[in-house]
Design a protein around this motif. Structure first.
Motif: not given
Length: 84
Positions: A17-18, A22-24, A27-41, A82-83
């Protein structure tokens, strides 16, 4: 033994959930992808604890592997931030 499983289940659900939040909000899209990967794990661990190994194998391969790689490729072709 059941209490340990419920505790691990609760902790990984909270981590998922956390990192989803954080992924949502990132603003930095690469960090958002990393957060999404941790969420998926974290969700893969939940599926494992719920004794769904077939879902775990498919979820890890798609959500952590293919999805993250595809998003990193697309971010590389566009812009990283993200602009507003």
């Amino acid at each position: 033994m059941i209490a340990v499983h419920l505790a691990i289940l609760s902790i990984t659900a909270l981590i998922g959930l956390v990192f989803s939040y954080l992924a949502i909000t990132e603003r930095d899209l690469l960090k958002a992808v990393a957060y999404s990967a941790v969420q998926a794990i974290a969700y893969a661990i939940i599926f494992y604890l719920l004794m769904a190994p077939d879902i775990v194998l498919a979820y890890v391969a798609i959500a952590v592997g293919i999805y993250s790689a595809l998003l990193i490729f697309v971010i590389g072709k566009t812009g990283r931030y993200e602009v507003v």
